[in-house]
Design an enzyme around this catalytic site. Structure first.
Site, PDB file in Angstrom:
ATOM      1  N   HIS A  76      -7.113  25.547 -12.625  1.00 36.57           N
ATOM      2  CA  HIS A  76      -5.888  25.923 -13.354  1.00 36.57           C
ATOM      3  C   HIS A  76      -4.908  26.620 -12.422  1.00 36.57           C
ATOM      4  CE1 HIS A  76      -7.113  30.200 -13.933  1.00 36.57           C
ATOM      5  NE2 HIS A  76      -8.307  29.748 -14.267  1.00 36.57           N
ATOM      6  N   ASP A  78      -2.579  29.045 -13.046  1.00 36.78           N
ATOM      7  CA  ASP A  78      -2.141  30.435 -13.257  1.00 36.78           C
ATOM      8  C   ASP A  78      -3.210  31.434 -12.858  1.00 36.78           C
ATOM      9  OD1 ASP A  78      -3.655  29.442 -15.449  1.00 36.78           O
ATOM     10  OD2 ASP A  78      -2.957  31.081 -16.718  1.00 36.78           O
ATOM     11  N   ASP A 115      -9.571  33.707  -8.941  1.00 41.42           N
ATOM     12  CA  ASP A 115      -9.735  33.033 -10.229  1.00 41.42           C
ATOM     13  C   ASP A 115      -8.370  32.491 -10.631  1.00 41.42           C
ATOM     14  OD1 ASP A 115     -10.159  32.265 -12.867  1.00 41.42           O
ATOM     15  OD2 ASP A 115     -10.385  34.308 -13.607  1.00 41.42           O
ATOM     16  N   GLU A 145      -3.897  28.535 -18.270  1.00 41.95           N
ATOM     17  CA  GLU A 145      -5.255  28.622 -18.819  1.00 41.95           C
ATOM     18  C   GLU A 145      -5.561  30.017 -19.343  1.00 41.95           C
ATOM     19  OE1 GLU A 145      -9.674  29.467 -18.378  1.00 41.95           O
ATOM     20  OE2 GLU A 145      -7.959  30.381 -17.389  1.00 41.95           O
ATOM     21  N   HIS A 457      -9.887  39.455 -13.250  1.00 45.17           N
ATOM     22  CA  HIS A 457      -8.999  40.013 -14.279  1.00 45.17           C
ATOM     23  C   HIS A 457      -8.771  41.514 -14.091  1.00 45.17           C
ATOM     24  CE1 HIS A 457      -9.847  36.516 -17.338  1.00 45.17           C
ATOM     25  NE2 HIS A 457      -9.673  36.097 -16.105  1.00 45.17           N
TER      26      HIS A 457
END
Length: 486
Positions: A76, A78, A115, A145, A457
């Site tokens: 993905h 983003d 990620d 995503e 994250h």
């Protein structure tokens, strides 16, 4: 970026450095998409986009591999935008600043975007590296995503030509993923009523910070502190004895990131200030004791302030604070089928407030739909008790494991030959796009692999350098081992 140029394998690290230099948080991927499209055209590759912005690049087979099953490498576009409180960074304008820290690559004060930037870089590196042997190849890069799987939801049938999909969004070297959790967003909304503060009240900001944060799927079992929950616990426990009035409560920024900071603007009578100070110190000590192993940097800060906001009325304050305190957050149940894997969880990810509304946003995850429904029903019941409006939306399916998957066995056998050990066949509690891909491509054989990433994250995100090399060795060997198409 020069540090990454010293790392192997190249060109993977060089491509990742370029990805870091182009801002690409969720909903702001167009600059990166434009760069990749221009690069692909410059290489003479076929490239196109669909109606939701997904990018598809095709590369012909290496001579002699034309009869192999076609493969699509998927990542993905983003990244999750999270930064430390003392870091000045605009994710829509500023580049990520990666650097080498021992055995890891991390970023200066922000999420790194490994990620899924490393996976994306690996797919593009396969396109760039003519020494990699492969059959007919596609690269699919999906949009947005992290905040809703927009690209996966919008993927149309008959666009991809591949028989096999290799998802590059896993975060543990030595593990092969063949299933994942589904999820749904749940939002409770409170209509706020306010009144003027009584005479003689003093106003303070109470801030809970220093928490690690992390991925609300992959890290949910670690027992990390949730700033929203911990701050609400104090308010629910001491509001009555302090005659405390709540003016504002905010915490967390993303539903899929465990909240690292929470802020409450509160007011107490002047003769309760000393008691508030004592309770703050005592509560900070309680949390430091309870969470000593996982949150060593936790602090609870109390600062006198001023605010033009009126206070919530007593009934409104109780309903909101009691809801925040009583709503579950964390692991609900471990899987009986896949030992050591979370079956069902949720994250009280975001609390935001305006003058007349408050929203509490959860991300619910489960390997089974009934587990997801159970948690939604629980939050619905709490919302009704608290007289809040509520909605569940953005649901996406899990990826049902297939023990007979041919590509899974190819990956497992290849790993064992390369590294002399058996990989772990896993189901991940995080959400992967594979579950959504199964709707337009029900017969496609899918597997997910990746290097070791920690702290996704969160600003502590880092990727293990050696594992990137192992992942690249595995990926290129898999492509070479893909069998002939019947």
């Amino acid at each position: 970026m020069s540090q990454l140029a010293t790392l192997k394998p190249q060109p993977l690290w060089d491509i990742f450095a370029k990805i870091c230099s182009i801002p690409h948080p969720s909903k702001h991927e167009e600059a990166l998409a434009a760069h990749i499209i221009e690069w692909s055209k410059g290489k003479g590759l076929h490239v196109e986009r669909d109606q939701v912005g997904n990018i598809l690049i095709r590369k012909p087979a290496t001579p002699g591999y034309e009869n192999r099953k076609p493969v699509v490498l998927q990542a993905h576009l983003d990244m999750v935008p999270q930064k430390n409180n003392d870091t000045e960074h605009d994710f829509t304008k500023d580049p990520i600043r990666p650097y080498i820290n021992g055995e890891w690559v991390t970023a200066e004060g922000t999420t790194l975007g490994a990620d899924n930037g490393i996976g994306m870089a690996s797919a593009i590196a396969v396109l760039a590296d003519e020494s990699v042997e492969h059959g007919p190849l596609e690269v699919l890069l999906t949009m947005t995503e992290e905040t809703g799987m927009d690209g996966a939801f919008g993927l149309q049938p008959n666009w991809l030509q591949a028989d096999i999909l290799i998802n590059t969004d896993s975060e543990e070297e030595g593990e092969i993923y063949m299933g994942c959790a589904g999820g749904v967003d749940f939002t409770a909304t409170f209509d706020l009523t306010r009144e003027a503060l009584p005479q003689g009240y003093k106003t303070f900001t109470m801030t809970l910070k220093g928490l690690k944060g992390g991925h609300s799927g992959g890290d949910i079992h670690l027992g990390l502190g949730n700033a929203n929950k911990l701050l609400a616990r104090f308010l629910a426990g001491h509001a009555e004895e302090l005659n405390l009035k709540l003016l504002e409560f905010t915490g967390g920024t993303l539903r899929n990131a465990i909240p690292r900071e929470g802020h409450a603007t509160i007011a107490v009578p002047a003769d309760k200030v000393a008691e508030l100070t004592v309770l703050r110190t005592r509560y900070e000590g309680i949390l430091k004791n309870e969470l000593a192993a996982v949150e060593p940097n936790l602090v609870l800060v109390l600062e006198e302030t001023s605010s033009a906001l009126k206070a919530l009325t007593d009934d409104c304050q109780q309903r909101l604070v009691f809801f925040l305190n009583s709503a579950p957050s964390g692991v609900i149940r471990m899987s009986d089928v896949v030992k050591g894997v979370v079956e069902t969880s949720l994250n009280e990810g975001v609390v935001k407030m305006t003058e007349d509304k408050a929203e509490v946003i959860f991300l619910v995850r489960s390997l089974i739909d009934t587990g997801k429904n159970y948690v939604v029903n629980m939050l619905t019941s709490l919302s009704k008790l608290a007289k809040a409006q509520f909605r569940a939306e953005g649901g996406y399916p899990g990826w049902q494991p297939d023990a007979d998957s041919p590509v899974m066995h190819i990956v497992s056998d290849t790993y064992q030959k390369l590294f002399g050990k058996t990989p772990n066949i896993m189901v991940i509690h995080a959400g992967l796009e594979c579950g959504l891909f199964k709707k337009p491509y029900p017969l496609m054989d899918m597997v997910s692999i990746g290097p070791t990433i920690r702290g996704a994250h969160s600003p502590d995100e880092r990727v293990h350098i050696e594992s990137v090399g192992q992942y690249w060795t595995l990926l290129t060997a898999i492509l070479k081992a893909i069998p002939v198409k019947n």
